[in-house]
Scaffold this motif. Structure first.
Motif, PDB file in Angstrom:
ATOM      1  N   LEU A 172       0.906  -1.186   0.007  1.00 25.72           N
ATOM      2  CA  LEU A 172       0.159  -0.147   0.066  1.00 25.72           C
ATOM      3  C   LEU A 172       0.976   1.307  -0.014  1.00 25.72           C
ATOM      4  O   LEU A 172       0.636   2.268  -0.613  1.00 25.72           O
ATOM      5  CB  LEU A 172      -0.976   0.134   1.014  1.00 25.72           C
ATOM      6  CG  LEU A 172      -1.864   1.342   1.286  1.00 25.72           C
ATOM      7  CD1 LEU A 172      -2.540   1.339  -0.044  1.00 25.72           C
ATOM      8  CD2 LEU A 172      -2.679   1.219   2.406  1.00 25.72           C
ATOM      9  N   ASP A 173       1.757   1.217   0.769  1.00 22.80           N
ATOM     10  CA  ASP A 173       2.903   2.395   0.534  1.00 22.80           C
ATOM     11  C   ASP A 173       3.470   2.556  -0.405  1.00 22.80           C
ATOM     12  O   ASP A 173       3.730   3.856  -1.043  1.00 22.80           O
ATOM     13  CB  ASP A 173       3.991   2.116   1.832  1.00 22.80           C
ATOM     14  CG  ASP A 173       3.319   2.238   3.194  1.00 22.80           C
ATOM     15  OD1 ASP A 173       2.311   2.582   3.465  1.00 22.80           O
ATOM     16  OD2 ASP A 173       4.408   1.891   4.029  1.00 22.80           O
ATOM     17  N   LEU A 195       0.479   4.097  -2.945  1.00 21.30           N
ATOM     18  CA  LEU A 195       0.421   5.522  -2.629  1.00 21.30           C
ATOM     19  C   LEU A 195       1.831   6.449  -3.124  1.00 21.30           C
ATOM     20  O   LEU A 195       1.499   7.510  -3.863  1.00 21.30           O
ATOM     21  CB  LEU A 195       0.268   5.744  -0.995  1.00 21.30           C
ATOM     22  CG  LEU A 195      -0.887   4.957  -0.539  1.00 21.30           C
ATOM     23  CD1 LEU A 195      -0.966   5.573   1.015  1.00 21.30           C
ATOM     24  CD2 LEU A 195      -2.027   5.288  -1.042  1.00 21.30           C
ATOM     25  N   GLU A 243      -4.996   8.567  -3.170  1.00 23.84           N
ATOM     26  CA  GLU A 243      -4.631   7.911  -1.832  1.00 23.84           C
ATOM     27  C   GLU A 243      -6.042   7.477  -1.173  1.00 23.84           C
ATOM     28  O   GLU A 243      -6.050   6.349  -0.710  1.00 23.84           O
ATOM     29  CB  GLU A 243      -3.880   8.867  -0.836  1.00 23.84           C
ATOM     30  CG  GLU A 243      -3.639   8.139   0.517  1.00 23.84           C
ATOM     31  CD  GLU A 243      -2.667   8.895   1.401  1.00 23.84           C
ATOM     32  OE1 GLU A 243      -2.931   8.377   2.536  1.00 23.84           O
ATOM     33  OE2 GLU A 243      -1.983   9.597   0.815  1.00 23.84           O
ATOM     34  N   ARG A 281      -6.645   3.553  -0.883  1.00 17.73           N
ATOM     35  CA  ARG A 281      -7.044   2.866   0.521  1.00 17.73           C
ATOM     36  C   ARG A 281      -8.296   2.373   0.640  1.00 17.73           C
ATOM     37  O   ARG A 281      -8.351   1.349   1.358  1.00 17.73           O
ATOM     38  CB  ARG A 281      -6.831   4.125   1.510  1.00 17.73           C
ATOM     39  CG  ARG A 281      -5.494   4.649   1.832  1.00 17.73           C
ATOM     40  CD  ARG A 281      -5.576   5.474   3.035  1.00 17.73           C
ATOM     41  NE  ARG A 281      -4.069   5.930   3.352  1.00 17.73           N
ATOM     42  CZ  ARG A 281      -3.206   5.308   4.129  1.00 17.73           C
ATOM     43  NH1 ARG A 281      -3.724   4.244   4.388  1.00 17.73           N
ATOM     44  NH2 ARG A 281      -2.098   5.821   4.360  1.00 17.73           N
ATOM     45  N   LYS A 282      -9.339   2.999  -0.122  1.00 16.70           N
ATOM     46  CA  LYS A 282     -10.786   2.281   0.067  1.00 16.70           C
ATOM     47  C   LYS A 282     -10.452   1.089  -0.645  1.00 16.70           C
ATOM     48  O   LYS A 282     -11.345   0.114  -0.298  1.00 16.70           O
ATOM     49  CB  LYS A 282     -11.589   3.218  -0.600  1.00 16.70           C
ATOM     50  CG  LYS A 282     -13.115   2.763  -0.521  1.00 16.70           C
ATOM     51  CD  LYS A 282     -14.022   3.934  -1.150  1.00 16.70           C
ATOM     52  CE  LYS A 282     -15.404   3.665  -0.707  1.00 16.70           C
ATOM     53  NZ  LYS A 282     -15.767   3.654   0.698  1.00 16.70           N
ATOM     54  N   CYS A 295      -8.180  -0.897  -0.947  1.00  9.31           N
ATOM     55  CA  CYS A 295      -7.138  -1.757  -0.126  1.00  9.31           C
ATOM     56  C   CYS A 295      -7.938  -2.088   1.161  1.00  9.31           C
ATOM     57  O   CYS A 295      -7.384  -2.761   1.911  1.00  9.31           O
ATOM     58  CB  CYS A 295      -5.907  -1.314   0.022  1.00  9.31           C
ATOM     59  SG  CYS A 295      -4.834  -1.445  -1.675  1.00  9.31           S
ATOM     60  N   THR A 319      -8.577   0.050   3.684  1.00 10.05           N
ATOM     61  CA  THR A 319      -7.972   0.701   4.775  1.00 10.05           C
ATOM     62  C   THR A 319      -8.814   2.081   4.996  1.00 10.05           C
ATOM     63  O   THR A 319      -9.184   2.616   4.050  1.00 10.05           O
ATOM     64  CB  THR A 319      -6.495   0.854   4.928  1.00 10.05           C
ATOM     65  OG1 THR A 319      -6.313   1.718   3.691  1.00 10.05           O
ATOM     66  CG2 THR A 319      -5.729  -0.507   4.458  1.00 10.05           C
TER      67      THR A 319
END
Length: 205
Positions: free
Chosen positions: A105-106, A109, A196, A200-201, A203, A205
């Motif tokens: 995820l990092d 982003l 982002e 995030r959604k 993934c 988170t």
């Protein structure tokens, strides 16, 4: 999770079959065309430069330009090639979080923000290439889609990963980014925040 082979190395932007190595006048003509195209694009922006302009500035006929590069978009792709390969190298082999070694995820982003910056600085050329249906879905575009998909999968994202990767890639489209920044007053930071939020959604988170 290891990345698929499609993301294993930077790829060039194929234009036409290069054929045998160029010699003499052919190589000199190619160099003159590229030099003229780079100069004119830097001066005017890609959207304001025609093949007539480039051929005249290079001192060659339009037929010579088209024989070597196939189309105007093909020439624009060659101008992008070096910068695109450097960008790909950074995301595939560079330091984290853009390169390997950070959580998926990092990396996703970091990729979104880095690609937004690249698209913004190369808008005119990317937009020009994107208008040609023969070059819009070229090898680098496929690599970027694959890279996003692999990171989504590594982040344990569920659902149709191809569709999700395409949706994220659409937020990096050159014309979309330019419209958002020039017409709607949004900054690259705003667009990075939006990327982002969507990533995030997806993934969870």
């Amino acid at each position: 999770m290891a990345e698929v082979s499609a993301s294993a190395r930077p790829v060039t932007l194929p234009v036409i079959d290069p054929g045998p190595p160029e010699r003499g006048d052919a190589a000199r003509n190619r160099g003159r065309i590229l030099e003229a195209a780079r100069r004119l694009v830097a001066e005017r922006g890609a959207e304001a430069v025609t093949t007539d302009d480039i051929a005249a500035a290079a001192g060659v006929g339009k037929g010579t330009l088209f024989r070597r590069f196939g189309s105007r978009a093909g020439l624009m792709i060659v101008l992008l090639d070096d910068d695109e390969r450097a960008h790909q190298h950074a995301l595939l082999f560079g330091p984290p979080p853009l390169g390997p070694g950070a959580p998926p995820l990092d990396r996703l982003l970091a990729y979104g923000r880095a690609r937004l910056s690249f698209v913004d600085s190369h808008f005119a050329l990317l937009s020009d290439v994107g208008r040609d249906p023969q070059t819009r879905f070229n090898a680098p575009n496929t690599l970027h889609h694959s890279h996003i998909r692999v990171l989504l999968e590594a982040a344990d994202t569920t659902g149709d990963l191809d569709a999700q990767a395409a949706a994220l890639l659409a937020l990096l489209d050159a014309d979309y980014v330019h419209h958002q920044t020039s017409e709607r007053g949004r900054t690259l930071e705003d667009l990075g925040d939006a990327w982002e939020a969507v990533a995030r959604k997806l993934c969870g988170t």
